[in-house]
Design a protein around this motif. Sequence first.
Motif, PDB file in Angstrom:
ATOM      1  N   TYR A 253       0.857  -1.180   0.000  1.00  0.00           N
ATOM      2  CA  TYR A 253       0.000   0.000   0.000  1.00  0.00           C
ATOM      3  C   TYR A 253       0.897   1.234   0.000  1.00  0.00           C
ATOM      4  N   ASP A 254       0.337   2.389  -0.417  1.00  0.00           N
ATOM      5  CA  ASP A 254       1.193   3.571  -0.499  1.00  0.00           C
ATOM      6  C   ASP A 254       1.327   4.241   0.860  1.00  0.00           C
ATOM      7  N   ARG A 255       2.289   5.147   0.969  1.00  0.00           N
ATOM      8  CA  ARG A 255       2.606   5.785   2.247  1.00  0.00           C
ATOM      9  C   ARG A 255       1.421   6.590   2.783  1.00  0.00           C
ATOM     10  N   ASP A 256       0.764   7.325   1.893  1.00  0.00           N
ATOM     11  CA  ASP A 256      -0.366   8.139   2.319  1.00  0.00           C
ATOM     12  C   ASP A 256      -1.433   7.303   3.006  1.00  0.00           C
ATOM     13  N   LYS A 257      -1.704   6.165   2.482  1.00  0.00           N
ATOM     14  CA  LYS A 257      -2.729   5.294   3.066  1.00  0.00           C
ATOM     15  C   LYS A 257      -2.322   4.879   4.480  1.00  0.00           C
ATOM     16  N   GLY A 258      -1.026   4.680   4.686  1.00  0.00           N
ATOM     17  CA  GLY A 258      -0.559   4.270   5.999  1.00  0.00           C
ATOM     18  C   GLY A 258      -0.699   5.350   7.050  1.00  0.00           C
ATOM     19  N   VAL A 259      -0.371   6.599   6.688  1.00  0.00           N
ATOM     20  CA  VAL A 259      -0.280   7.639   7.722  1.00  0.00           C
ATOM     21  C   VAL A 259      -1.353   8.713   7.651  1.00  0.00           C
ATOM     22  N   PHE A 260      -2.036   8.858   6.498  1.00  0.00           N
ATOM     23  CA  PHE A 260      -3.083   9.859   6.387  1.00  0.00           C
ATOM     24  C   PHE A 260      -4.387   9.206   5.930  1.00  0.00           C
ATOM     25  N   PRO A 261      -4.938   8.272   6.721  1.00  0.00           N
ATOM     26  CA  PRO A 261      -6.154   7.577   6.283  1.00  0.00           C
ATOM     27  C   PRO A 261      -7.368   8.491   6.187  1.00  0.00           C
ATOM     28  N   LEU A 262      -7.352   9.624   6.881  1.00  0.00           N
ATOM     29  CA  LEU A 262      -8.403  10.632   6.758  1.00  0.00           C
ATOM     30  C   LEU A 262      -7.748  11.964   6.437  1.00  0.00           C
TER      31      LEU A 262
END
Length: 964
Positions: free
Chosen positions: A913-922
């Motif tokens: 999964y990409d980094r954004d999905k890991g740390v900025f889910p909202l």
Amino acid sequence: MRIDFGKEKFAHRHNGPDETQTREMLDLVKADTLDQLINETIPEGIRLNDEMDLPEAISEQEFLEEFRTLASKNKIFNSFIGMGYYDTLLPNVIKRNILENPAWYTAYTPYQAEIAQGRLEALINFQTMVSDLTGMEIANASLLDEGTAAAEAMSMLFGSRKGKKRKAANVLFVSDWCHPQTIDVLKTRAEPIDIEIRVGSVEDLDVTDPSLFGILLQYPGTEGNVHDYTSMIEAAHENDVFCVVAADLLSLTLLKSPGKMGADVVVGSTQRFGVPMGYGGPHAAYFATSEQFKRKLPGRIIGVTQDAEGMPAFRMALQTREQHIRREKATSNICTAQVLLAVIAGMYGVYHGPKGLKNIAARTHGLAALTREGLKKMGIQIKHDIFFDTLTFEADADKVKAVAEKKEANFRYIDNKTVSVAFDEAKDLEDVKLVLKIIAEASGCENSFDVDQAAGSAELAFGDLERQEPYMDHPVFHNYQTEHEMLRYMKQLENKDLSLVHSMISLGSCTMKLNATAEMIPVTWPEFGQLHPFAPKDQAEGYTQLFKDLNNWLCEITGFDAVSLQPNSGAQGEYAGLMTIRAYHQNNGDHHRKVALIPSSAHGTNPASAVMAGMDVVVVECDKHGNISFEDLEAKAEKHSENLAALMVTYPSTHGVFEHRIKDICDLIHKHGGQVYMDGANMNAQVGLTSPGEIGADVCHLNLHKTFCIPHGGGGPGMGPIGVAKHLAPFLSNHTVIQTGGEKGISAISAAPFGSASILVISYAYIRMMGAKGLTDATRYAILNANYIKDRLQDHYPILYTGKTGRSAHEFIVDLRPFKQSAGIESVDVAKRLMDYGFHAPTMSFPVPGTLMIEPTESESKAELDRFCDAMIGIRKEIQEIEDGVADKEDNVLKHAPHTMRVVMEGDWKRSYDRDKGVFPLEHLRLNKFWPSVSRVDDAYGDRNLVCSCIPIEAYSEGLEVIE
């Protein structure tokens, strides 16, 4: 617009939802009014008909002005009493940035290590300091007070007897040089578990006595005397007798350590390490021992492990020892600590360092030594030759007291002819002159001793007892002696911890509600902080009024007739309640009534407390709805009718439901001669709407750190006073030094007469500013907020239990067990993933394994509730992606959670999964992100490789191999 000339109501600041939010929430839960929701939640048969009779609510400013008047009734005399309580100087940088800082005092117990690394490191510092000074191998992260720490040592060693001692030995010899309050607590704790306390002179001790399993020594003694116990401890060990030393931690910077003498356990208080006396508490006790007892050590241990990246991380170690795991097999019911106070004491050690502590100790000893020389010159007989800070001497106590009180000084009066004075960090040469002047005037002696001249040649005089062992050599105790460095270090740790300053903490059963600033302000007023717990009662009229008012208000709230404020934690309250019931039965000649019926859903402290009170636990099953099975209860009450002592019941139930048959349950127990003990953990759903007394309970403990707004402080302090019905009032606990309790009362539960008295001001303030209506509305909003979250989540997660009308109480349980089968996801994965969304997990896997128990409290606004719901719904979508095969079953955001900044900044990102999905889910997290400071910790690694003290600095960059 019409002008409102009324003062602003505090309740409007405490209760989260406003009128518009309330209407929107009621619409979602399908209730026309808040009253309708309450009527559908709480059974009609237990509802209160009248508003509580409490003083009218006042504003924050009015409260602070009124409370200033009450505070002024406390008289702060110069205290020379000692007995384990001393004036101290809390460095202002620690006072402002920890004690008065909500980022430190609103945090929860560090069960979620990844977002508690700051507190955990501070506690590692505390443990290291204690281990070093005591000369022991391992220390825990604090206990409640010195008396109960000694009692925990007694219980641990009693359970560790081997060979012939296992069967024959049940005597703990207690030196008569121990503090009287410690002896009092030991007697209470010993009697129900068939331990004999034998108090006497160490000179008369026969260590070959086969009935002897342990010895408790005080070092220095309560009269100030210092002795080398090495040979005595050696002889005891030759006869398989354990040795506990209750030691003054400051003295150990100068004196030979108990570990060097061969002690098995060392206990004591860290109060004089910067923590105000507070009329008895809260203070952090310590408990240090050898490696052989690490799996029996009571309380919490902070250990070192590694995270998913192989970097060092802290966490609570060896959790299988704890009462919530072992229940009736536990050797202790301790479920809390004095974390905030341990952090303060540890930071005091960091700020002063070993050199600074030694200077403080030497100065303190020097003041006592100068006083001795002055007294000797007057011809006063000094009782002991070697001492640390306390002198005991012959004098007419009545005459000395009369003069001392005129000069606003408090001495200790051991008997009519024996007086004691103790020095501390806050004293100086003028205090030596004051003591000598008082004794000279009272004794009719000439005082010609020149204190200033003698001070120029004062030296330590401990002989062979002077400490030779090094201590506190880790860099943390040497790098932060300037205020700038100290300030930055504390801020660095603070930034690693999530607390209520960041987001709601929706812990079921733990009630993490607002700790309002106005409630906290008086805690650090000197009128409450600088009073010795054994000061004459006429100097504590402010506290006396506070206790009287608070007792009356808590009686009104609970429907009981009397309250004891002595228990200084919820677990202590449980024990106090059961011991009161035990005393009642024994007074009736029913010594055989020892069976405690406890539901299978009960808090783990319940069965542990029952065993400590000498009771036999019989488990009662729950039905499929989470209620107590009335049929099983009826059968077991009938079976054990003759021997029934009590039922322990939590209400609303541990499953978050108001059981409709609660009155029938209480009547059934009474029919069989038992008493009903109600666990007050869920009192936040009762106040103003129902009460333990109305329901039919006989005794209930109140977690003031839950329902009544004392902060959790990262896992302590707490207070657990008990309310009792009229027939139990005579049996409430007394105290050997300051009279309190009933005429037939049991001996002391805690070391101080009124427990952790100084934090009672918080609950007093809360009730005074809320008033009857505000408190009742708080309960109503607690129930509304819980049902709002439940109804928002029920289309996404299974809800485990609700009442007959589909409503929950102030908390409810989300069932995550189906996801283990469908996606390989467990409750721990959801808990860790919530950190990426900026939230602390709800209570995990209690009372049902594989679940989350959610309690939002009344203090959260609809906006914050929605943020939490959005996070939970977002996580459900992530689970769905695994179920649908869109996300890998092992390489997904939940299994890798939480995501640290270090991980995300790695150049080579190899996850599916990409980094954004890991740390900025909202999306809103891009603007306000709380970053966990370590990746998921490896608990198993930490237990296999137990390290419970400060680790080398290099480990943070090189990994744990540097300490293996």
